[in-house]
Enzyme design. Structure first.
Site, PDB file in Angstrom:
ATOM      1  N   ASN A 112       0.845  -1.194   0.000  1.00  0.00           N
ATOM      2  CA  ASN A 112       0.000   0.000   0.000  1.00  0.00           C
ATOM      3  C   ASN A 112       0.878   1.241   0.000  1.00  0.00           C
ATOM      4  O   ASN A 112       1.987   1.225   0.530  1.00  0.00           O
ATOM      5  CB  ASN A 112      -0.870  -0.005   1.264  1.00  0.00           C
ATOM      6  CG  ASN A 112      -1.792   1.197   1.349  1.00  0.00           C
ATOM      7  OD1 ASN A 112      -2.421   1.595   0.352  1.00  0.00           O
ATOM      8  ND2 ASN A 112      -1.883   1.810   2.522  1.00  0.00           N
ATOM      9  N   HIS A 114       0.783   5.263   1.245  1.00  0.00           N
ATOM     10  CA  HIS A 114       0.032   6.139   2.138  1.00  0.00           C
ATOM     11  C   HIS A 114       0.706   7.518   2.183  1.00  0.00           C
ATOM     12  O   HIS A 114       1.936   7.614   2.294  1.00  0.00           O
ATOM     13  CB  HIS A 114      -0.030   5.535   3.543  1.00  0.00           C
ATOM     14  CG  HIS A 114      -0.826   6.371   4.475  1.00  0.00           C
ATOM     15  ND1 HIS A 114      -2.208   6.371   4.481  1.00  0.00           N
ATOM     16  CD2 HIS A 114      -0.445   7.292   5.389  1.00  0.00           C
ATOM     17  CE1 HIS A 114      -2.634   7.252   5.369  1.00  0.00           C
ATOM     18  NE2 HIS A 114      -1.599   7.821   5.934  1.00  0.00           N
TER      19      HIS A 114
HETATM   20  C1  GRF Z   1      -2.713   8.703  -2.622  1.00  0.00           C
HETATM   21  O1  GRF Z   1      -2.353   9.877  -1.940  1.00  0.00           O
HETATM   22  C2  GRF Z   1      -2.341   7.484  -1.832  1.00  0.00           C
HETATM   23  O2  GRF Z   1      -1.215   7.670  -1.044  1.00  0.00           O
HETATM   24  C3  GRF Z   1      -3.557   7.298  -0.956  1.00  0.00           C
HETATM   25  O3  GRF Z   1      -4.640   7.635  -1.768  1.00  0.00           O
HETATM   26  C4  GRF Z   1      -4.221   8.577  -2.750  1.00  0.00           C
HETATM   27  C5  GRF Z   1      -4.639   8.045  -4.087  1.00  0.00           C
HETATM   28  O4  GRF Z   1      -4.444   8.979  -5.114  1.00  0.00           O
HETATM   29  N1  GRF Z   1      -3.609   5.973  -0.415  1.00  0.00           N
HETATM   30  P1  GRF Z   1      -4.640   8.529  -6.631  1.00  0.00           P
HETATM   31  O5  GRF Z   1      -6.044   7.943  -6.734  1.00  0.00           O
HETATM   32  O6  GRF Z   1      -3.595   7.507  -6.947  1.00  0.00           O
HETATM   33  O7  GRF Z   1      -4.513   9.769  -7.461  1.00  0.00           O
END
Ligand code: GRF
Length: 199
Positions: A112, A114
Site C-alpha cells: 500500500n 500512504h
Molecule cells: C494517494 O495519496 C495514496 O497515497 C492514498 O490515496 C491517494 C490516491 O491517489 N492511499 P490517486 O487515486 O492515486 O490519485
C-alpha cells in the site's frame, strides 16, 4: 525472453488513479518488470476506470455493499485475481480495509502507499491531518499490508517538507509527485525479491 516469469500485478483503486497511471506507465517504459494484469475498482464511475480503459488495462468493478459480507466480496475479488493469475496486489488509493480472505490468499504480497510518514497520520486524511497539525515535514510511506489500518512493515519512506507558504493543495501536489516516483521503484524492488524466491 526474460530470465524470470513475469510477475503479474493487480492494482486496487477507488478514485482518481494517478498512482495507478504512474505504475502503468513505469511498466510500459520497462522500469517495472511486471505485467499489469488487472485493475480492481470498488467505486463504479471512478476516474481510475477511464485511465485503465485508455491504457488498455483490464478492469473489474464491484459494488461491495451489494455483497452479504466482506468475506463474500473478497471471495469474488479473489476469483478474478486467480483467473488473471495475479501474483502481487498493489493498493493505490483503495479506500477499504483488506480483510482476512485476501490477506490469507496473498501473504506479504499486498502493498500500500500512504500519504504520510507512518505511523504518523494513518487513515483517510493523512495529508490534511499533517497540514492541520502544522508539522514541518510529512511524507509518503509504502508498506506491506496487514489487518490494521495503514500498519504493516514499512518498505520505504520519503520525506516532504511543509513550507510556510504551502496550502493543502500545494502540499497534496508535492506528495503526489513523490508518490508517483517512489511507488514504482518500491514495486520493482518487491518484484525482484519475488522473482528471486521463484528461482
Ligand atoms: C494517494 O495519496 C495514496 O497515497 C492514498 O490515496 C491517494 C490516491 O491517489 N492511499 P490517486 O487515486 O492515486 O490519485
Amino acid at each position: 525472453m526474460t530470465k524470470h516469469q513475469p510477475i503479474r500485478l493487480a492494482v486496487f483503486a477507488s478514485g482518481n488513479g494517478s498512482n495507478f497511471e504512474a505504475v502503468a506507465q513505469s511498466i510500459q517504459k520497462g522500469e517495472v518488470d511486471g505485467e499489469l494484469a488487472l485493475l480492481v475498482c470498488d467505486q463504479p464511475g471512478a476516474f481510475v476506470l477511464t485511465r485503465a480503459e485508455k491504457l488498455g488495462v483490464p478492469a473489474v468493478t464491484f459494488t461491495p455493499k451489494t455483497f452479504e459480507s466482506k468475506a463474500d466480496y473478497e471471495r469474488e475479488v479473489l476469483a478474478h485475481l486467480e483467473e488473471a493469475k495475479v501474483d502481487l496486489i498493489v493498493l493505490a488509493g483503495y479506500m477499504r480495509i483488506v480483510g482476512k480472505t485476501l490477506l490469507k490468499a496473498y501473504p506479504e504480497r499486498i502493498i500500500n502507499i500512504h500519504p504520510s510518514l507512518l505511523p504518523s497520520y494513518p487513515g483517510r486524511q493523512g495529508i490534511v491531518d499533517a497540514f492541520m497539525d502544522k508539522v514541518e515535514q510529512t511524507g509518503v510511506t509504502v508498506h506491506l499490508v496487514d489487518e490494521g489500518v495503514d500498519t504493516g512493515p514499512v518498505l520505504a519512506q520519503e520525506t516532504v517538507a511543509i513550507e510556510p507558504d504551502d496550502t493543502i493543495d500545494s502540499l497534496e501536489r508535492k506528495i503526489h509527485a513523490v508518490e508517483h516516483e517512489l511507488f514504482p521503484k518500491v514495486i520493482q524492488k518487491v518484484i525482484k525479491k519475488l522473482q528471486k524466491e521463484h528461482v
